[in-house]
Design an enzyme around this catalytic site. Structure first.
Site, PDB file in Angstrom:
ATOM      1  N   ASP A 153      40.452   2.355 -14.727  1.00 50.80           N
ATOM      2  CA  ASP A 153      40.629   3.811 -14.660  1.00 50.80           C
ATOM      3  C   ASP A 153      39.979   4.517 -15.841  1.00 50.80           C
ATOM      4  OD1 ASP A 153      42.332   3.814 -12.345  1.00 50.80           O
ATOM      5  OD2 ASP A 153      43.946   3.072 -13.621  1.00 50.80           O
TER       6      ASP A 153
ATOM      7  N   ASP B 158      41.365  14.594  -7.082  1.00 45.19           N
ATOM      8  CA  ASP B 158      41.913  15.382  -8.203  1.00 45.19           C
ATOM      9  C   ASP B 158      41.404  16.817  -8.329  1.00 45.19           C
ATOM     10  OD1 ASP B 158      43.343  13.170  -8.917  1.00 45.19           O
ATOM     11  OD2 ASP B 158      42.245  12.762 -10.763  1.00 45.19           O
TER      12      ASP B 158
HETATM   13  C1  BGC Z   1      35.410   6.166 -11.707  1.00 44.28           C
HETATM   14  C2  BGC Z   1      34.303   5.891 -10.720  1.00 44.28           C
HETATM   15  C3  BGC Z   1      34.624   4.650  -9.926  1.00 44.28           C
HETATM   16  C4  BGC Z   1      35.986   4.795  -9.283  1.00 44.28           C
HETATM   17  C5  BGC Z   1      36.390   3.565  -8.528  1.00 44.28           C
HETATM   18  C6  BGC Z   1      36.729   6.254 -11.004  1.00 44.28           C
HETATM   19  O1  BGC Z   1      37.754   6.377 -11.933  1.00 44.28           O
HETATM   20  O2  BGC Z   1      35.157   7.332 -12.415  1.00 44.28           O
HETATM   21  O3  BGC Z   1      33.104   5.705 -11.412  1.00 44.28           O
HETATM   22  O4  BGC Z   1      33.647   4.440  -8.938  1.00 44.28           O
HETATM   23  O5  BGC Z   1      36.961   5.070 -10.254  1.00 44.28           O
HETATM   24  O6  BGC Z   1      36.659   2.501  -9.347  1.00 44.28           O
END
Ligand code: BGC
Length: 676
Positions: free
Chosen positions: A408, A184
């Site tokens: 998420d 992103d």
């Molecule tokens: C989070 C991370 C996480 C990743 C995978 C992201 O949205 O901020 O902390 O490791 O997703 O699940």
């Protein structure tokens, strides 16, 4: 993770920060291609060049022929859910989402431990997400990170450098290490930092201080200096960058970051799209070129004048734009297919018959989101394509970057020590975001903080998987074995014929789905298929999946390329047949090859291209010049056998070291050969 912007926003170029002096770097060793020269006629064998070091060679596509590491931490969480064992062996990315993740803790293993476990598993490919930029996730709140917007120094010295030190350890030289660079971040600079409706102050700050570009450049430069690392830069998804007015500035922004902090475009192996998003890989019943009652589907509310209707066409279009910006023509794309399956009862099974553009698009699209800008814990989503190498032209692999079942973002504010905020796009009751037209967020209720296990989401993903994985919690959930031995058995100017070996299953294999360039073209109960109606002189990538009666579908087979013959010339086909015979011994082999021209025109100045296992080194050759680059070998005519007459044949041979395997595809002068 963050939000897309509407295409109507502006995307002025960033103000660039002062250039950093390049940091000293370890240079990658040269590629290990070896050209073994052709010798005099006959079969005398003479070594002409020493073997190159196989370990140093970067291959074109690291996923081709690879065995990918399965993260046991994710696997255990998946397997503990009802029916989850059906997918618990799938490879997922390891997210290095904070400095502490490098060391690990009692619950999650650290980077070294992952790499050691990968070696124990016999894997040769490991997938990492590099995700800790200063001022992370500037357009949203759910995945804000630990480093403040100005902390570029800490990012470099406390995060990237320690990761590089570990990856550079010779103990891990046999692993292909894929890194996904900073989801992103650069897309946010393109669409969300310009002072427009979709923009945020936090993104404007990151654009002004240049720390996203410096951080990405530093990561590419530092990690790209390690010979077995393959950097893939995050490139958002079609619902974010799929308008040319966003796509071209994005390609320019990627080029800018990839030439900052000492990085060069050669530090980039490719790009990934759809990371942690929900956009369908392919829309089988909706093409961007469709029209209804003379009106283009692009004008529908859902597509909103986008140039793409799905991720695969977007990835292919973006790849072209990136090469035009100066990225290497060999770059490959990845698609995160972990949660974009959209199966289950809401999935359309045919194009809609509606006669208004909006009704047609809404009835035909498999992506069932309320709005393509929704991104948090989407209700109705399913697991997508299982990870697979070389699924379509320009695509290195389908991967599971976002581990399915990891949230998420939280649906309400939850205290945490990871810097994560509460983004209302994760609240199912929210309708206050202009970037999704103020529609509902589509998020599931009761979700935990981003990255934490969200059991209800995992169960939904399993139930709505597409391709399906069977019925969770009971019955037959085992997929058939992956079809082996897929090969091209013949081509004409308009068709490619394929055959493969039968799969096995705990119940019974009921059929096979054949995919051309990632799109299913037929279902057959046979183990062969002739794909008709193709264009002449065109390369097509094929894979096959096996299915059983319960709806379980195997992963895709290794892909093969079938190239149709040239048309014209009195209907001549000029195709060929190839025979490979080999003697093997411990660590080495000799191959004797015959190429027969089965067409009615000569194959002039013949050049054959064929697959070899990774690590193959050709030490000598006769009656052809043979060279190897990665998993592709090339044999070129010598002066006494330049042409293969119609109906005629040539023979050549070569010796080498490494594991021998007969090729899975052979082309001569770009035309596929039948193999026997
Ligand atoms: C989070 C991370 C996480 C990743 C995978 C992201 O949205 O901020 O902390 O490791 O997703 O699940």
């Amino acid at each position: 993770m963050s939000v897309p912007a509407s295409h109507t926003e502006e995307h002025p170029l960033n103000v660039r920060g002062p250039a950093r002096p390049p940091t000293p770097r370890r240079r990658p060793r040269a590629l290990g291609a070896l050209a073994a020269l052709a010798l005099a006629a006959g079969t005398a064998l003479v070594a002409v060049q020493p073997a190159a070091a196989a370990t140093a060679a970067r291959v074109d596509n690291p996923y081709a022929g690879a065995t990918t590491y399965v993260n046991p931490d994710w696997s255990a969480l998946a397997a503990a859910e009802p029916g989850g064992d059906a997918v618990a062996d799938e490879p997922t990315f390891v997210w290095l989402d904070q400095i502490a993740a490098i060391e690990g803790d009692s619950e999650k293993r650290g980077l070294r431990e992952h790499l050691d476990t990968a070696l124990d598993q016999g894997a040769n490919l490991v997938q990492l997400v590099v995700y800790d930029l200063p001022g992370r996730d500037c357009a949203a709140l759910a995945s804000n990170g630990e480093l403040g917007p100005a902390e570029i120094g800490r990012y470099e010295s406390d995060y990237i450098d320690p990761i590089a030190d570990i990856l550079d350890d010779p103990a891990y030289a046999s692993l292909r290490i894929v890194t996904l660079i900073e989801p992103d971040s650069l897309p946010n600079l393109v669409t969300n930092a310009g002072g427009t409706a979709g923009s945020t102050d936090a993104c404007a700050t990151m654009k002004a201080n240049g720390n996203y570009e410096k951080g990405v450049g530093y990561a590419l430069h530092t990690l790209g200096a390690i010979p077995n690392v393959y950097n893939y830069v995050d490139a958002a998804h079609h619902g974010w960058l799929g308008w040319d007015s966003n796509l071209v500035p994005a390609a320019q922004e990627f080029k800018k970051a990839a030439t900052t902090s000492g990085a060069t475009v050669n530090d980039v192996a490719g790009f990934i799209v759809n990371t942690a998003n929900y956009s369908a890989t392919t829309e089988p019943y909706l093409k961007i070129t469709d029209s209804v009652n003379g009106q283009t589907v692009r004008q529908s509310k859902w597509l909103d004048w986008n140039q793409y209707a799905d991720e695969q066409t977007f990835a292919q279009g973006l790849r072209t734009a990136l090469v035009a910006q100066g990225f290497d023509s060999g770059i490959g794309m990845l698609i995160d297919t972990s949660r974009n399956g959209w199966g289950g009862s809401a999935r359309p099974t045919a194009p809609s018959t509606a006669t208004s553009v909006d009704a047609f698009v809404d009835g035909s699209r498999t992506d069932r989101r309320i709005h393509a800008g929704n991104w948090c814990n989407q209700s109705g989503a399913g697991l997508g394509e299982r990870p697979a190498a070389s699924p379509a032209t320009g695509i290195d692999a389908y991967v599971w970057a976002k581990p399915p079942g990891e949230s998420d973002g939280s649906s309400k504010a939850i205290d945490n020590d990871e810097g994560k905020g509460f983004d209302r796009m994760c609240d199912p009751t929210y309708t206050g975001n202009g970037r999704n037209g103020n529609s509902m967020s589509g998020a599931l209720a009761d979700s935990p903080v981003a990255g934490h296990w969200f059991s209800a989401q995992f169960r939904q993903l399993l139930a709505n998987a597409y391709p399906p994985v069977g019925s969770p919690g009971g019955g037959d959930t085992r997929a058939p074995s992956v079809p082996a031995g897929l090969k091209v058995t013949g081509t004409t100017a308009a068709s490619v014929s394929l055959s493969w070996s039968a799969s096995t299953d705990d119940t019974a294999v009921t059929g096979y789905d054949v995919y051309r360039d990632g799109t299913k073209v037929t279902t057959t109960s046979a183990t062969s298929y002739t794909d008709p109606g193709l264009k002449a002189s065109t390369a097509y990538a094929y894979t096959v999946r096996a299915k059983d009666a319960a709806g379980n579908v195997s992963a895709a087979s290794a892909a093969v390329t079938g190239t149709t013959a040239a048309s014209g010339g009195g209907g001549g086909t000029g195709a060929c047949a190839a025979t490979w015979k080999a003697n093997t011994w411990s660590g080495g082999f000799q191959a004797d090859v015959t190429l027969k021209n089965t067409g009615d025109r000569p194959l002039t100045a013949w050049k054959a291209t064929f697959t070899v296992p990774s690590g193959t080194v050709v030490t000598n050759a006769w009656s052809a010049t043979v060279s190897v680059s990665g998993t592709t070998a090339t044999a070129t005519h010598v002066d006494y056998n330049t042409d293969i007459a119609a109906g005629g044949s040539v023979s050549f041979g070569y010796q080498g070291t490494g594991t021998y395997a007969a090729p899975t595809s052979v082309t001569v002068n770009g035309q596929s050969c039948a193999l026997s």
